[in-house]
Design an enzyme around this catalytic site. Structure first.
Site, mmCIF file in Angstrom:
data_model
loop_
_atom_site.group_PDB
_atom_site.id
_atom_site.type_symbol
_atom_site.label_atom_id
_atom_site.label_comp_id
_atom_site.label_asym_id
_atom_site.label_seq_id
_atom_site.Cartn_x
_atom_site.Cartn_y
_atom_site.Cartn_z
ATOM 1 N N PRO A 280 53.583 72.564 4.720
ATOM 2 C CA PRO A 280 53.646 71.846 5.897
ATOM 3 C C PRO A 280 54.919 71.918 6.750
ATOM 4 O O PRO A 280 55.801 71.815 6.011
ATOM 5 C CB PRO A 280 53.141 70.599 5.512
ATOM 6 C CG PRO A 280 53.531 70.204 4.199
ATOM 7 C CD PRO A 280 53.573 71.596 3.495
ATOM 8 N N ARG A 318 58.539 75.768 23.753
ATOM 9 C CA ARG A 318 57.343 75.857 23.466
ATOM 10 C C ARG A 318 56.492 76.105 24.877
ATOM 11 O O ARG A 318 55.570 76.697 24.968
ATOM 12 C CB ARG A 318 56.858 74.813 22.510
ATOM 13 C CG ARG A 318 57.466 74.684 21.207
ATOM 14 C CD ARG A 318 56.760 73.757 20.122
ATOM 15 N NE ARG A 318 55.814 74.249 19.549
ATOM 16 C CZ ARG A 318 54.333 73.886 20.127
ATOM 17 N NH1 ARG A 318 54.233 72.785 21.283
ATOM 18 N NH2 ARG A 318 53.372 74.302 19.737
ATOM 19 N N TYR A 322 54.237 79.093 24.971
ATOM 20 C CA TYR A 322 52.857 79.294 24.434
ATOM 21 C C TYR A 322 51.930 78.320 25.509
ATOM 22 O O TYR A 322 50.929 77.841 25.389
ATOM 23 C CB TYR A 322 52.733 78.299 23.306
ATOM 24 C CG TYR A 322 53.560 78.881 22.144
ATOM 25 C CD1 TYR A 322 53.461 79.958 21.500
ATOM 26 C CD2 TYR A 322 54.611 77.917 21.539
ATOM 27 C CE1 TYR A 322 54.417 80.382 20.258
ATOM 28 C CE2 TYR A 322 55.338 78.285 20.488
ATOM 29 C CZ TYR A 322 55.173 79.658 19.977
ATOM 30 O OH TYR A 322 56.067 79.944 18.983
ATOM 31 N N CYS A 347 67.330 79.656 35.084
ATOM 32 C CA CYS A 347 66.999 80.567 36.058
ATOM 33 C C CYS A 347 65.654 81.230 35.863
ATOM 34 O O CYS A 347 65.751 82.582 35.792
ATOM 35 C CB CYS A 347 68.029 81.547 36.150
ATOM 36 S SG CYS A 347 68.549 82.385 34.761
HETATM 37 N N1 LLP Z 1 53.978 79.030 5.892
HETATM 38 C C1 LLP Z 1 54.255 79.942 6.510
HETATM 39 C C2 LLP Z 1 54.096 81.396 5.790
HETATM 40 C C3 LLP Z 1 54.573 79.989 7.954
HETATM 41 O O1 LLP Z 1 54.600 81.064 8.657
HETATM 42 C C4 LLP Z 1 54.499 78.776 8.678
HETATM 43 C C5 LLP Z 1 54.586 78.796 10.184
HETATM 44 C C6 LLP Z 1 54.194 77.438 7.918
HETATM 45 C C7 LLP Z 1 54.145 77.871 6.572
HETATM 46 C C8 LLP Z 1 54.428 76.209 8.671
HETATM 47 O O2 LLP Z 1 53.348 75.899 9.565
HETATM 48 P P1 LLP Z 1 53.044 74.662 10.319
HETATM 49 O O3 LLP Z 1 52.660 73.703 9.117
HETATM 50 O O4 LLP Z 1 54.348 74.110 10.705
HETATM 51 O O5 LLP Z 1 52.134 74.784 11.443
HETATM 52 N N2 LLP Z 1 56.859 78.271 16.812
HETATM 53 C C9 LLP Z 1 55.406 78.018 16.838
HETATM 54 C C10 LLP Z 1 54.788 77.849 15.397
HETATM 55 C C11 LLP Z 1 55.186 79.030 14.543
HETATM 56 C C12 LLP Z 1 54.835 78.972 12.988
HETATM 57 C C13 LLP Z 1 55.083 79.792 12.064
HETATM 58 N N3 LLP Z 1 54.830 79.965 10.912
HETATM 59 C C14 LLP Z 1 54.984 76.635 17.711
HETATM 60 O O6 LLP Z 1 56.172 76.362 18.219
HETATM 61 O O7 LLP Z 1 54.154 76.235 17.530
#
Ligand code: LLP
Length: 418
Positions: A280, A318, A322, A347
């Site tokens: 997580p 973000r 997105y 800018c």
């Molecule tokens: N494990 C792996 C292999 C991952 O690539 C990621 C996230 C995670 C775990 C953790 O995922 P989480 O629990 O945080 O959802 N920048 C984007 C999110 C990119 C996530 C990339 N990988 C945003 O701001 O929404």
């Protein structure tokens, strides 16, 4: 009764607090922009995860990419949480913060030779390997170092996590992992490479997942593969199901609870008897942080009211990439509301935090808190427009700790040569 966005950032008589510290005090003392984190929020999430998975042998590996501040990683280390990393830099920070190597897993489609060697030397728990060629390279480098590298294969289960396309990773057409149909062959190959020890299987289908069903689908598909591998004599020890659990961004959002997630996946993983790993990121830290910013100007154009703040897409990317929604709260409630675009000083037209948003009628000098910025806020920040990165503060009850100083102009030119 006053509705608060969450239990860590609450209004008392119209003033926003983080735990027992008034946000205005932080803004005035430390200036803005500043990321403010609630330590209690982080500890509560850690404990929620531990509690929810207590019935099964589980290693929790916090995804460092969500927020890699050393103080935050240290909280993880102190609470026996491991790390999921995606670069040599993240490995360096995880080790600095005291995360033991046997709790570190390393995913990513493009690990360089340098990074692979570094991780082998650090003796991490597992590489989550994303291609056949990566297997060969890890085997070769481990051989040169006279070591055995532990590996898991990241399989791509072809599941739609029903989230933003840029953060969906488990679809067949994405760059991540090895197609589940090709995985048996890759496992057979890996088990023959003599400098590798094949220990597990990994899948991660995406991020900000708001339903449990995609997890069930991905885990069920992977369980079938594990059984098939077992029949072929390939026995694994670890089943890493990745991260991705969603959080609340809008007041009406109802992400699945950690317990619901655990209760859905544990029975499926149990059938394999493998040790479970979860990764997580956002759900550990996202709601624990806000970005505190000051209104520089307000401005009216024909049909638009703009609130221009002293933080922008360099601090919080973000919304720009997105079109992500972040709730925005005034740190002192106002009587009147307006509909406005909340924009930064950069800018670019994409430099906004909110568009056509109904919001308290703040004026020059007032402060706003951009909510749910603990994850993928500071970690995705940049110096675009030569803007120093925001300061970061950890609040612990009624005390504040500066966990990252504000960058200075001198710091920004330190690495540049004439
Ligand atoms: N494990 C792996 C292999 C991952 O690539 C990621 C996230 C995670 C775990 C953790 O995922 P989480 O629990 O945080 O959802 N920048 C984007 C999110 C990119 C996530 C990339 N990988 C945003 O701001 O929404």
């Amino acid at each position: 009764m006053e509705q608060n966005f969450n239990e860590y950032f609450v209004y008392k008589e119209g003033e926003l607090y983080c735990e027992n510290v008034k946000m205005e005090t932080i803004a005035q003392k430390y200036k803005t922009p500043v990321y403010v984190y609630s330590k209690r929020a982080i500890l509560n999430r850690i404990n929620e995860y531990k509690e929810a998975f207590s019935s099964y042998d589980t290693l929790i590996c916090y995804a460092v990419k969500a927020n890699s501040n050393l103080s935050i990683l240290k909280i993880m280390a102190e609470n026996d949480i491991g790390c999921d990393i995606v670069s040599g830099g993240e490995l360096y920070k995880a080790k600095k913060a005291g995360i033991p190597s046997n709790k570190i897993v390393y995913a990513g489609v493009g690990k360089t030779d340098f990074e692979i060697e570094y991780a082998i030397r650090e003796n991490i728990l597992s590489f989550n390997v994303e291609s056949e060629i990566e297997l060969d390279v890890i085997d070769e480098i481990a051989g040169k170092l006279n070591k055995k590298a532990r590996v898991s294969i990241r399989v791509n289960p072809d599941v739609n996590p029903k989230t933003h396309p840029y953060i969906s990773t488990g679809l067949r057409e994405s760059k991540f992992g090895i197609d589940i149909d090709d995985a048996t062959y890759v496992y057979e190959k890996a088990s023959k490479l003599k400098n590798l020890e094949v220990i597990g299987i990994h899948c991660h289908i995406g991020s900000q997942i708001m339903e449990i069903s995609p997890y069930i689908e991905a885990v069920e598909k992977t369980v079938q593969l594990i059984e098939k591998l077992k029949d072929r004599g390939i026995k694994l020890r670890y089943f890493d199901i990745g991260g991705g659990l969603g959080i609340k961004y809008r007041p009406e959002d109802k992400p699945p609870s950690i317990k619901e997630f655990a209760d859905a996946v544990i029975p499926l993983v149990k059938r394999t008897g493998l040790k479970l790993i979860i990764e997580p990121g956002r759900s550990m830290i996202g709601e624990a942080g806000v970005l505190l910013t000051q209104v520089i100007f307000t401005k009216d154009k024909k049909s638009k009211h703009f609130i221009i703040v002293d933080s922008g897409m360099n601090d919080l990317l973000r919304p720009a990439i997105y079109n992500a929604y972040h709730h925005i709260l005034p740190i002192q409630k106002k009587e009147e509301k307006v509909v406005a675009d909340v924009v930064g000083p950069i800018c670019e037209t994409g430099d906004f935090f909110a568009l056509d948003r109904e919001i308290d009628n703040v004026k020059r000098g007032d402060y706003l808190a951009v909510m749910s910025c603990g994850a993928y806020g500071s970690s995705m920040s940049s110096n675009y427009n030569v803007r120093p990165r925001a300061m970061e503060i950890m609040v612990d009850n009624n005390r504040c700790y500066v966990i990252r100083e504000r960058e200075t102009y001198d710091y920004l030119i330190q690495l540049e040569n004439f």
